[in-house]
Write a protein that holds these residues in place. Structure first.
Motif, PDB file in Angstrom:
ATOM      1  N   ARG A   1      41.877  45.230  26.079  1.00 31.41           N
ATOM      2  CA  ARG A   1      40.504  45.305  25.620  1.00 31.41           C
ATOM      3  C   ARG A   1      40.377  44.959  24.136  1.00 31.41           C
ATOM      4  NH1 ARG A   1      36.850  46.282  29.275  1.00 31.41           N
ATOM      5  NH2 ARG A   1      37.385  47.605  30.991  1.00 31.41           N
ATOM      6  N   TRP A   2      41.391  45.259  23.352  1.00 32.49           N
ATOM      7  CA  TRP A   2      41.317  44.959  21.926  1.00 32.49           C
ATOM      8  C   TRP A   2      41.240  43.459  21.689  1.00 32.49           C
ATOM      9  CZ3 TRP A   2      44.921  41.989  19.476  1.00 32.49           C
ATOM     10  CH2 TRP A   2      46.126  41.774  20.153  1.00 32.49           C
ATOM     11  N   ILE A   3      41.785  42.671  22.616  1.00 36.22           N
ATOM     12  CA  ILE A   3      41.752  41.216  22.476  1.00 36.22           C
ATOM     13  C   ILE A   3      40.315  40.714  22.529  1.00 36.22           C
ATOM     14  CG2 ILE A   3      42.405  39.052  23.603  1.00 36.22           C
ATOM     15  CD1 ILE A   3      45.029  40.369  24.380  1.00 36.22           C
ATOM     16  N   ILE A   4      39.521  41.285  23.406  1.00 33.40           N
ATOM     17  CA  ILE A   4      38.114  40.888  23.498  1.00 33.40           C
ATOM     18  C   ILE A   4      37.401  41.206  22.192  1.00 33.40           C
ATOM     19  CG2 ILE A   4      35.932  41.339  24.691  1.00 33.40           C
ATOM     20  CD1 ILE A   4      37.639  41.850  27.225  1.00 33.40           C
ATOM     21  N   ALA A   5      37.683  42.370  21.624  1.00 28.63           N
ATOM     22  CA  ALA A   5      37.062  42.743  20.350  1.00 28.63           C
ATOM     23  C   ALA A   5      37.478  41.783  19.232  1.00 28.63           C
ATOM     24  CB  ALA A   5      37.437  44.174  19.988  1.00 28.63           C
ATOM     25  N   VAL A   6      38.750  41.425  19.201  1.00 29.05           N
ATOM     26  CA  VAL A   6      39.231  40.493  18.177  1.00 29.05           C
ATOM     27  C   VAL A   6      38.553  39.131  18.335  1.00 29.05           C
ATOM     28  CG1 VAL A   6      41.262  39.176  17.417  1.00 29.05           C
ATOM     29  CG2 VAL A   6      41.445  41.637  17.804  1.00 29.05           C
ATOM     30  N   LEU A   7      38.465  38.641  19.559  1.00 27.22           N
ATOM     31  CA  LEU A   7      37.819  37.354  19.795  1.00 27.22           C
ATOM     32  C   LEU A   7      36.345  37.398  19.398  1.00 27.22           C
ATOM     33  CD1 LEU A   7      39.412  36.381  23.218  1.00 27.22           C
ATOM     34  CD2 LEU A   7      39.876  35.352  20.982  1.00 27.22           C
ATOM     35  N   PHE A   8      35.689  38.489  19.687  1.00 33.63           N
ATOM     36  CA  PHE A   8      34.287  38.662  19.333  1.00 33.63           C
ATOM     37  C   PHE A   8      34.108  38.598  17.811  1.00 33.63           C
ATOM     38  CE2 PHE A   8      30.439  41.289  18.784  1.00 33.63           C
ATOM     39  CZ  PHE A   8      29.588  40.616  19.641  1.00 33.63           C
ATOM     40  N   LYS A  52      43.880  31.009  29.282  1.00 36.03           N
ATOM     41  CA  LYS A  52      44.074  32.457  29.201  1.00 36.03           C
ATOM     42  C   LYS A  52      44.936  32.861  28.011  1.00 36.03           C
ATOM     43  CE  LYS A  52      48.122  33.570  31.986  1.00 36.03           C
ATOM     44  NZ  LYS A  52      48.611  34.336  33.110  1.00 36.03           N
ATOM     45  N   ASN A  53      45.531  31.905  27.316  1.00 34.98           N
ATOM     46  CA  ASN A  53      46.363  32.222  26.163  1.00 34.98           C
ATOM     47  C   ASN A  53      45.496  32.587  24.958  1.00 34.98           C
ATOM     48  OD1 ASN A  53      48.801  31.761  27.518  1.00 34.98           O
ATOM     49  ND2 ASN A  53      48.604  29.566  27.176  1.00 34.98           N
ATOM     50  N   PHE A  54      46.021  33.472  24.134  1.00 34.30           N
ATOM     51  CA  PHE A  54      45.254  34.035  23.027  1.00 34.30           C
ATOM     52  C   PHE A  54      44.877  33.003  21.961  1.00 34.30           C
ATOM     53  CE2 PHE A  54      45.101  36.409  18.963  1.00 34.30           C
ATOM     54  CZ  PHE A  54      43.993  37.185  19.236  1.00 34.30           C
ATOM     55  N   PHE A  55      45.808  32.203  21.524  1.00 33.35           N
ATOM     56  CA  PHE A  55      45.546  31.304  20.397  1.00 33.35           C
ATOM     57  C   PHE A  55      44.550  30.193  20.715  1.00 33.35           C
ATOM     58  CE2 PHE A  55      49.481  33.377  19.054  1.00 33.35           C
ATOM     59  CZ  PHE A  55      49.021  33.921  17.854  1.00 33.35           C
ATOM     60  N   PRO A  56      44.575  29.587  21.896  1.00 34.26           N
ATOM     61  CA  PRO A  56      43.496  28.645  22.209  1.00 34.26           C
ATOM     62  C   PRO A  56      42.127  29.325  22.257  1.00 34.26           C
ATOM     63  CG  PRO A  56      45.346  28.256  23.660  1.00 34.26           C
ATOM     64  CD  PRO A  56      45.648  29.508  22.899  1.00 34.26           C
ATOM     65  N   LEU A  57      42.085  30.574  22.695  1.00 35.50           N
ATOM     66  CA  LEU A  57      40.825  31.314  22.714  1.00 35.50           C
ATOM     67  C   LEU A  57      40.330  31.588  21.295  1.00 35.50           C
ATOM     68  CD1 LEU A  57      41.534  33.807  25.624  1.00 35.50           C
ATOM     69  CD2 LEU A  57      39.956  31.868  25.653  1.00 35.50           C
ATOM     70  N   VAL A  58      41.244  31.932  20.398  1.00 34.82           N
ATOM     71  CA  VAL A  58      40.874  32.158  18.991  1.00 34.82           C
ATOM     72  C   VAL A  58      40.364  30.859  18.384  1.00 34.82           C
ATOM     73  CG1 VAL A  58      41.784  32.679  16.686  1.00 34.82           C
ATOM     74  CG2 VAL A  58      42.378  34.134  18.613  1.00 34.82           C
TER      75      VAL A  58
END
Length: 156
Positions: A1-8, A52-58
């Motif tokens: 869940r923290w990943i969603i907050a970071v992306l936001f 689904k990978n973090f860095f492309p999402l960032v």
């Protein structure tokens, strides 16, 4: 869940940081080119939502923040600039396009933005319901998704 907050937060922070310089960049390179840059940034941002990978999402959120800054500044300033250029170049244009017509155009644009947002929300929900969420079979590692909640980004 923290990943969603970071992306936001990354999306809004990038808009905050990039938004401070985007206006002067648009003045330097031109508003028309800035609109094209907006389109490219937004396309790249939407494509990143399939991963689904973090860095492309960032990266996608950073690009989306930059695109949002352009969206909120370049289009209206381009309209106002073109309006005043035509007003200066042609006395006939000054008679046809007075300040009330610019105000009317801005009011109409705001109203239509609301209507388009509502219609797009309905169409996006229909796309989510119509295309089931799944993993792209061409990608054996399961990192690329399609359908479901990624469908509205494809429509955008």
């Amino acid at each position: 869940r923290w990943i969603i907050a970071v992306l936001f937060v990354v999306g809004f922070a990038s808009s905050l940081i990039i938004g401070t310089v985007i206006g002067s960049m648009a003045d330097r390179v031109g508003r028309r080119r800035s609109v094209l840059v907006y389109a490219l940034l937004y396309i790249a941002s939407c494509l990143s939502k399939h991963n689904k990978n973090f860095f492309p999402l960032v990266l996608g959120r950073i690009l989306g923040g930059a695109a949002t800054s352009l969206l909120m500044s370049v289009f209206e300033s381009w309209l106002v600039c073109e309006y005043h250029q035509h007003e200066k170049q042609s006395p006939q244009a000054a008679q046809v396009f007075d300040n009330s017509s610019l105000s009317h155009t801005m009011s109409l644009a705001t109203l239509l933005n609301f209507v388009v947002a509502i219609v797009c929300g309905i169409v996006a929900q229909m796309a989510v319901d119509f295309v089931p969420f799944g993993v792209d079979p061409a990608k054996s590692d399961g990192t690329w998704f399609f359908g479901g909640y990624t469908a509205p980004f494809d429509l955008a």
